[in-house]
Design a protein around this motif. Structure first.
Motif, PDB file in Angstrom:
ATOM      1  N   UNK A   1       1.076  -1.204  -0.011  1.00  0.00           N
ATOM      2  CA  UNK A   1      -0.143  -0.174  -0.065  1.00  0.00           C
ATOM      3  C   UNK A   1       0.863   1.596  -0.010  1.00  0.00           C
ATOM      4  N   UNK A   2       1.882   1.018   0.819  1.00  0.00           N
ATOM      5  CA  UNK A   2       2.722   2.491   0.813  1.00  0.00           C
ATOM      6  C   UNK A   2       3.393   2.646  -0.748  1.00  0.00           C
ATOM      7  N   UNK A   3       3.788   1.697  -1.132  1.00  0.00           N
ATOM      8  CA  UNK A   3       4.459   1.846  -2.418  1.00  0.00           C
ATOM      9  C   UNK A   3       3.447   2.116  -3.936  1.00  0.00           C
ATOM     10  N   UNK A   4       2.187   2.187  -3.202  1.00  0.00           N
ATOM     11  CA  UNK A   4       1.233   2.447  -4.206  1.00  0.00           C
ATOM     12  C   UNK A   4       1.213   1.495  -5.416  1.00  0.00           C
ATOM     13  N   UNK A   5       1.477   0.131  -5.039  1.00  0.00           N
ATOM     14  CA  UNK A   5       1.251  -0.681  -6.293  1.00  0.00           C
ATOM     15  C   UNK A   5       0.171  -0.766  -7.153  1.00  0.00           C
ATOM     16  N   UNK A   6      -0.898  -0.594  -6.539  1.00  0.00           N
ATOM     17  CA  UNK A   6      -2.218  -0.453  -7.281  1.00  0.00           C
ATOM     18  C   UNK A   6      -2.498   0.542  -8.019  1.00  0.00           C
ATOM     19  N   UNK A   7      -1.739   1.624  -8.249  1.00  0.00           N
ATOM     20  CA  UNK A   7      -1.757   2.644  -9.243  1.00  0.00           C
ATOM     21  C   UNK A   7      -1.019   2.195 -10.326  1.00  0.00           C
ATOM     22  N   UNK A   8      -0.435   0.770 -10.722  1.00  0.00           N
ATOM     23  CA  UNK A   8      -0.046   0.211 -11.784  1.00  0.00           C
ATOM     24  C   UNK A   8      -0.822  -0.878 -12.311  1.00  0.00           C
ATOM     25  N   UNK A   9      -2.186  -0.926 -11.899  1.00  0.00           N
ATOM     26  CA  UNK A   9      -3.137  -1.741 -12.466  1.00  0.00           C
ATOM     27  C   UNK A   9      -4.405  -0.955 -12.675  1.00  0.00           C
ATOM     28  N   UNK A  10      -5.216  -1.550 -13.868  1.00  0.00           N
ATOM     29  CA  UNK A  10      -6.359  -0.781 -13.904  1.00  0.00           C
ATOM     30  C   UNK A  10      -7.472  -0.900 -12.734  1.00  0.00           C
ATOM     31  N   UNK A  11      -8.184  -0.006 -12.453  1.00  0.00           N
ATOM     32  CA  UNK A  11      -8.966   0.383 -11.045  1.00  0.00           C
ATOM     33  C   UNK A  11     -10.009  -0.765 -11.296  1.00  0.00           C
ATOM     34  N   UNK A  12     -10.638  -0.893 -12.385  1.00  0.00           N
ATOM     35  CA  UNK A  12     -11.642  -2.053 -12.661  1.00  0.00           C
ATOM     36  C   UNK A  12     -11.213  -3.301 -12.419  1.00  0.00           C
ATOM     37  N   UNK A  13     -10.129  -3.658 -12.513  1.00  0.00           N
ATOM     38  CA  UNK A  13      -9.566  -5.101 -12.303  1.00  0.00           C
ATOM     39  C   UNK A  13      -9.200  -5.595 -11.200  1.00  0.00           C
ATOM     40  N   UNK A  14      -8.969  -4.897 -10.197  1.00  0.00           N
ATOM     41  CA  UNK A  14      -8.367  -4.991  -8.819  1.00  0.00           C
ATOM     42  C   UNK A  14      -9.093  -4.694  -7.718  1.00  0.00           C
TER      43      UNK A  14
ATOM     44  N   UNK B   1       6.458  -0.753 -16.940  1.00  0.00           N
ATOM     45  CA  UNK B   1       7.979  -0.801 -16.511  1.00  0.00           C
ATOM     46  C   UNK B   1       8.092  -0.885 -15.033  1.00  0.00           C
ATOM     47  N   UNK B   2       7.243  -0.149 -14.153  1.00  0.00           N
ATOM     48  CA  UNK B   2       7.384  -0.021 -12.831  1.00  0.00           C
ATOM     49  C   UNK B   2       7.133  -1.362 -12.334  1.00  0.00           C
ATOM     50  N   UNK B   3       5.943  -1.995 -12.872  1.00  0.00           N
ATOM     51  CA  UNK B   3       5.581  -3.343 -12.600  1.00  0.00           C
ATOM     52  C   UNK B   3       6.745  -4.318 -12.700  1.00  0.00           C
ATOM     53  N   UNK B   4       7.607  -4.355 -13.555  1.00  0.00           N
ATOM     54  CA  UNK B   4       8.506  -5.155 -14.069  1.00  0.00           C
ATOM     55  C   UNK B   4       9.642  -4.855 -12.906  1.00  0.00           C
ATOM     56  N   UNK B   5      10.262  -3.673 -12.669  1.00  0.00           N
ATOM     57  CA  UNK B   5      11.212  -3.245 -11.998  1.00  0.00           C
ATOM     58  C   UNK B   5      10.714  -3.813 -10.247  1.00  0.00           C
ATOM     59  N   UNK B   6       9.582  -3.362  -9.880  1.00  0.00           N
ATOM     60  CA  UNK B   6       9.275  -3.883  -8.802  1.00  0.00           C
ATOM     61  C   UNK B   6       9.294  -5.428  -8.542  1.00  0.00           C
ATOM     62  N   UNK B   7       8.842  -6.251  -9.244  1.00  0.00           N
ATOM     63  CA  UNK B   7       8.998  -7.698  -9.441  1.00  0.00           C
ATOM     64  C   UNK B   7      10.500  -8.195  -9.664  1.00  0.00           C
ATOM     65  N   UNK B   8      11.359  -7.086 -10.020  1.00  0.00           N
ATOM     66  CA  UNK B   8      12.737  -7.601 -10.320  1.00  0.00           C
ATOM     67  C   UNK B   8      12.848  -8.868 -11.035  1.00  0.00           C
ATOM     68  N   UNK B   9      12.319  -8.757 -12.126  1.00  0.00           N
ATOM     69  CA  UNK B   9      12.428  -9.987 -13.131  1.00  0.00           C
ATOM     70  C   UNK B   9      13.723  -9.895 -13.869  1.00  0.00           C
ATOM     71  N   UNK B  10      14.537 -10.684 -12.999  1.00  0.00           N
ATOM     72  CA  UNK B  10      15.878 -10.888 -13.370  1.00  0.00           C
ATOM     73  C   UNK B  10      16.078 -12.404 -14.134  1.00  0.00           C
TER      74      UNK B  10
END
Length: 414
Positions: free
Chosen positions: A73-86, A271-280
């Motif tokens: 919640x602090x990192x506002x992850x939810x702003x990186x997904x459509x409102x109607x889907x989550x 891109x932020x989703x990718x970085x947060x997940x650290x898809x290495x």
């Protein structure tokens, strides 16, 4: 590397599916949550749902309940997904202090639905209750009298109540009679686990792309060049844009088209989703590296071939066709199932499936040259009206481009 996610349906009082809860799973046979890092589990479910599995495939367009930790919640992850889907499911161990309440207000203003998980009434939750749309009550641990008391106390507020861990028909009927709107539990369905192959990617590239996206004047040509050599990143871009929530009106035929359709904000979200997940690159096997290198070479070879044939209108599609020509090998899945999930141009789909078309014959020519099948090279070169003498130079240029591209990525500072 295989990735896993489970979903459990949430029903309404008519026993029709209203939504699905998406759950972290560490393996295909795991039957319960086993993560040691709740924050990482939240990141994993959110990013994998949108970037790997496809949210529309998991939920069929219905809302997805996802557990959020305090850090999430602090990192506002939810702003990186459509409102109607989550639906934001706030875990019971999150202290509803001023910071959390402010975040929840912002999320409500953005249009998100907020659910309180494993709810137990206490005065400290009053302000959070005012922001909630759904309250989940655990029917296994909450006594009958308390379940009914919560309904009586809060039913006037417009909040919907969800009975979870409903194990029997009696539980369900009691919940309906008490005024519950939604129902979840083994009486209806156990969680179903999905498996997908995670494609490796070049992690430093995410930051290069993010740097470009955050410029005042976004350069789509530069973004296209950065994505071009990475089949993994290209695939994730299409999985993201192909979500039903972005209202895709026409199939994609080039990287540039996908980027322009998304726009600056959604590209940054992706891109932020990718970085947060650290898809290495966790799968660094020689096989995977070779498949990706071959994909790069085929893509550039096709682009150069189209240009040499004075067919510039085919260049972007030829690149895309070559880049995806080994996707079934990279994902260990049938090409048919992969193509069903990607809204790419039908000409590209036909070419990948071996159709006798301009793109299909160009791909066949590239593969024949790659395999030293000179009889096939002669046949497809004639079909494409391409002098065979062009091919060595074009192949060498494609090979040099692939090597140069990978070197540029490797030389980027951490």
């Amino acid at each position: 590397m295989d990735k896993y996610i489970a979903r459990q349906p949430i029903f309404n009082s008519q026993e029709n599916v209203y939504a699905y809860e998406l759950l972290f799973r560490s393996s295909a046979d795991a039957t319960a949550y086993t993560a040691t890092d709740p924050d990482a589990a939240t990141f994993s479910v959110l990013s994998d749902a949108f970037l790997l599995f496809g949210i529309d495939k998991l939920t069929g367009g219905k809302p997805a309940f996802i557990n959020f930790t305090r850090k999430g919640l602090q990192q506002m992850l939810t702003t990186y997904s459509p409102e109607q889907s989550v639906v934001i499911e706030i875990l019971e161990d999150i202290e509803p202090d001023r910071e959390i309440l402010d975040i929840c207000r912002q999320l409500k203003q953005r249009g998100y639905v907020i659910a309180l998980d494993d709810f137990v009434f206490a005065d400290q939750y009053r302000e959070l209750i005012e922001l909630a749309d759904i309250i989940k009550i655990d029917f296994l641990t909450t006594p009958v009298q308390e379940r009914q008391m919560i309904i009586r106390r809060l039913n006037h507020s417009g909040i919907k109540f969800l009975a979870e861990k409903v194990e029997t028909r009696i539980d369900f009927e009691q919940a309906v009679a008490s005024g519950y709107s939604y129902f979840q539990g083994y009486f209806f369905s156990k969680p179903e686990t999905f498996t997908a192959k995670k494609l490796v990617s070049l992690d430093t590239q995410y930051f290069q792309l993010l740097h470009e996206v955050r410029k005042t004047d976004i350069d789509f040509a530069r973004l296209e060049e950065l994505i071009k050599g990475d089949v993994s990143l290209f695939y994730k871009l299409l999985k993201y844009i192909n979500s039903v929530y972005f209202g895709l009106k026409r199939p994609i035929s080039s990287i540039r088209q996908a980027l322009v359709l998304l726009g600056q904000h959604q590209i940054e979200c992706w891109l932020t989703l990718l970085i947060l997940r650290d898809i290495v690159a966790e799968d660094k096997s020689d096989r995977t590296n070779e498949l990706m290198n071959t994909s790069n070479i085929r893509a550039k070879f096709g682009e150069l071939l189209a240009q040499k044939m004075n067919r510039p209108e085919l260049a972007a599609q030829a690149f895309m066709t070559g880049m995806f020509s080994l996707l079934d090998c990279l994902l260990n899945r049938s090409l048919t199932s992969i193509l069903q999930e990607l809204s790419i141009h039908n000409d590209i789909k036909q070419a990948l499936q071996g159709a006798d078309t301009h793109l299909g014959n160009m791909l066949a020519l590239i593969i024949a040259y790659e395999q030293d099948n000179w009889q096939a090279v002669s046949h497809y070169a004639q079909s494409c009206s391409v002098p065979a003498k062009w091919l060595p130079a074009l192949y060498l240029e494609a090979l040099e481009w692939s090597v140069r591209y990978c070197r540029q990525i490797d030389e980027q500072p951490e």
